[in-house]
Scaffold this motif. Structure first.
Motif, PDB file in Angstrom:
ATOM      1  N   GLY A   1       0.780  -1.221   0.000  1.00 25.10           N
ATOM      2  CA  GLY A   1       0.000   0.000   0.000  1.00 25.10           C
ATOM      3  C   GLY A   1       0.812   1.271   0.000  1.00 25.10           C
ATOM      4  O   GLY A   1       0.330   2.323  -0.417  1.00 25.10           O
ATOM      5  N   SER A   2       2.070   1.178   0.452  1.00 30.15           N
ATOM      6  CA  SER A   2       2.899   2.386   0.580  1.00 30.15           C
ATOM      7  C   SER A   2       4.365   1.973   0.563  1.00 30.15           C
ATOM      8  O   SER A   2       4.706   0.846   0.935  1.00 30.15           O
ATOM      9  CB  SER A   2       2.574   3.070   1.919  1.00 30.15           C
ATOM     10  OG  SER A   2       3.578   4.014   2.256  1.00 30.15           O
ATOM     11  N   ILE A   3       5.213   2.911   0.187  1.00 30.31           N
ATOM     12  CA  ILE A   3       6.656   2.639   0.241  1.00 30.31           C
ATOM     13  C   ILE A   3       7.077   2.322   1.673  1.00 30.31           C
ATOM     14  O   ILE A   3       8.062   1.621   1.903  1.00 30.31           O
ATOM     15  CB  ILE A   3       7.475   3.832  -0.342  1.00 30.31           C
ATOM     16  CG1 ILE A   3       8.925   3.447  -0.570  1.00 30.31           C
ATOM     17  CG2 ILE A   3       7.352   5.077   0.528  1.00 30.31           C
ATOM     18  CD1 ILE A   3       9.151   2.400  -1.624  1.00 30.31           C
TER      19      ILE A   3
ATOM     20  N   ALA B   1      -0.399  -9.200  -1.387  1.00 27.66           N
ATOM     21  CA  ALA B   1      -0.658  -7.787  -1.123  1.00 27.66           C
ATOM     22  C   ALA B   1      -0.438  -7.489   0.359  1.00 27.66           C
ATOM     23  O   ALA B   1      -1.059  -8.115   1.219  1.00 27.66           O
ATOM     24  CB  ALA B   1      -2.092  -7.433  -1.526  1.00 27.66           C
ATOM     25  N   GLY B   2       0.437  -6.524   0.635  1.00 25.75           N
ATOM     26  CA  GLY B   2       0.709  -6.125   2.012  1.00 25.75           C
ATOM     27  C   GLY B   2       0.171  -4.734   2.277  1.00 25.75           C
ATOM     28  O   GLY B   2       0.320  -3.839   1.437  1.00 25.75           O
ATOM     29  N   ALA B   3      -0.455  -4.550   3.433  1.00 22.14           N
ATOM     30  CA  ALA B   3      -0.960  -3.218   3.789  1.00 22.14           C
ATOM     31  C   ALA B   3      -1.132  -3.134   5.305  1.00 22.14           C
ATOM     32  O   ALA B   3      -1.285  -4.157   5.987  1.00 22.14           O
ATOM     33  CB  ALA B   3      -2.283  -2.932   3.084  1.00 22.14           C
ATOM     34  N   GLY B   4      -1.108  -1.890   5.801  1.00 19.36           N
ATOM     35  CA  GLY B   4      -1.236  -1.687   7.238  1.00 19.36           C
ATOM     36  C   GLY B   4      -2.387  -0.770   7.590  1.00 19.36           C
ATOM     37  O   GLY B   4      -2.945  -0.091   6.729  1.00 19.36           O
TER      38      GLY B   4
ATOM     39  N   SER C   1       2.226  -1.201  10.619  1.00 20.12           N
ATOM     40  CA  SER C   1       2.723   0.094  10.131  1.00 20.12           C
ATOM     41  C   SER C   1       2.662   1.142  11.240  1.00 20.12           C
ATOM     42  O   SER C   1       2.079   0.902  12.306  1.00 20.12           O
ATOM     43  CB  SER C   1       1.855   0.542   8.944  1.00 20.12           C
ATOM     44  OG  SER C   1       0.492   0.517   9.316  1.00 20.12           O
ATOM     45  N   LYS C   2       3.229   2.296  10.961  1.00 17.22           N
ATOM     46  CA  LYS C   2       3.255   3.386  11.961  1.00 17.22           C
ATOM     47  C   LYS C   2       1.843   3.766  12.391  1.00 17.22           C
ATOM     48  O   LYS C   2       1.600   4.117  13.528  1.00 17.22           O
ATOM     49  CB  LYS C   2       3.930   4.628  11.349  1.00 17.22           C
ATOM     50  CG  LYS C   2       5.442   4.586  11.372  1.00 17.22           C
ATOM     51  CD  LYS C   2       6.046   5.979  11.133  1.00 17.22           C
ATOM     52  CE  LYS C   2       5.509   6.696   9.927  1.00 17.22           C
ATOM     53  NZ  LYS C   2       6.055   6.213   8.650  1.00 17.22           N
ATOM     54  N   ASN C   3       0.895   3.705  11.431  1.00 16.37           N
ATOM     55  CA  ASN C   3      -0.471   4.148  11.735  1.00 16.37           C
ATOM     56  C   ASN C   3      -1.341   3.016  12.273  1.00 16.37           C
ATOM     57  O   ASN C   3      -2.541   3.195  12.456  1.00 16.37           O
ATOM     58  CB  ASN C   3      -1.132   4.738  10.483  1.00 16.37           C
ATOM     59  CG  ASN C   3      -1.340   3.712   9.385  1.00 16.37           C
ATOM     60  OD1 ASN C   3      -0.525   2.804   9.235  1.00 16.37           O
ATOM     61  ND2 ASN C   3      -2.401   3.848   8.628  1.00 16.37           N
TER      62      ASN C   3
HETATM   63  C1  RP5 Z   1      -1.488   1.781   4.453  1.00 17.21           C
HETATM   64  O1  RP5 Z   1      -1.207   2.781   5.361  1.00 17.21           O
HETATM   65  C2  RP5 Z   1      -0.171   1.374   3.889  1.00 17.21           C
HETATM   66  O2  RP5 Z   1      -0.208   0.044   3.455  1.00 17.21           O
HETATM   67  C3  RP5 Z   1       0.784   1.560   5.039  1.00 17.21           C
HETATM   68  O3  RP5 Z   1       0.964   0.344   5.764  1.00 17.21           O
HETATM   69  C4  RP5 Z   1       0.058   2.551   5.937  1.00 17.21           C
HETATM   70  C5  RP5 Z   1       0.799   3.858   6.120  1.00 17.21           C
HETATM   71  O4  RP5 Z   1       1.092   4.435   4.864  1.00 17.21           O
HETATM   72  P1  RP5 Z   1       1.981   5.767   4.791  1.00 17.21           P
HETATM   73  O5  RP5 Z   1       1.199   6.845   5.450  1.00 17.21           O
HETATM   74  O6  RP5 Z   1       3.277   5.462   5.488  1.00 17.21           O
HETATM   75  O7  RP5 Z   1       2.197   6.010   3.307  1.00 17.21           O
HETATM   76  O8  RP5 Z   1      -2.350   2.185   3.451  1.00 17.21           O
END
Ligand code: RP5
Length: 164
Positions: A4-6, A57-60, A84-86
């Motif tokens: 979902g994001s770098i 697919a990976g996402a947080g 992820s951070k969020n």
């Molecule tokens: C998700 O939000 C992404 O997969 C990631 O894990 C998380 C945070 O994304 P960023 O705000 O760091 O781009 O959609």
């Protein structure tokens, strides 16, 4: 393999490297369910015709990417919940990916489990690929050997020595 994001990359690289090691042809990119919804649709709808067999697919956080990909393709989708951070310790990511409605499955691995996602994808591809089957059997042998090596290195006893 998509994320979902770098910011997910640090967690997804392990799986990507496994696929490369197995000689699996893999594309590795970012598709954001929320920030690039049109890209998500195009990715899912074109995947099979572009020759893709399995999607990882990976996402947080509010991790809708794996489920929304699964909604738009009949290819198997393996979801990797990212801490992820969020995210709330990865729990929101896990539940967003695993709790799919009937009819639209996502095969969900452990939080940050991109390696297992890659192994599972390779196992699916290996069903009709004897060369991949051999590579996976070698990998399992290396796993077993590493356990035996850790017994030797640690000085623990091996009551099964000579019995196997
Ligand atoms: C998700 O939000 C992404 O997969 C990631 O894990 C998380 C945070 O994304 P960023 O705000 O760091 O781009 O959609």
């Amino acid at each position: 393999m998509v994320m979902g994001s770098i910011s997910d990359r640090d967690y997804m690289d392990e799986g990507y490297h496994f696929l490369k090691e197995m000689g699996v042809t893999v594309e590795y990119t970012i598709v954001s369910a929320h920030r690039t919804p049109q890209r998500l649709s195009t990715y899912a709808q074109s995947a099979a015709s572009r020759g893709i067999s399995v999607i990882i697919a990976g996402a947080g956080g509010a991790a809708h990417l794996p489920g929304m990909l699964a909604a738009e393709t009949i290819l198997p989708v393996i979801g990797v919940p990212i801490r992820s951070k969020n995210s709330i310790d990865g729990w929101d990511s896990l539940l967003s990916i695993v709790q799919m409605p009937k009819g639209v499955p996502v095969a969900t691995v452990a939080i940050n489990g991109s390696l297992n996602a890659a192994i599972l994808a390779t196992q699916l591809l290996a069903i009709s690929n004897p060369s991949l089957q051999k590579k996976l059997m070698d990998y399992k042998m290396r796993l077993a050997n590493s356990v035996m090596q850790s017994i030797d290195d640690s000085g623990l006893s091996d009551p099964l020595k000579g019995h196997l």
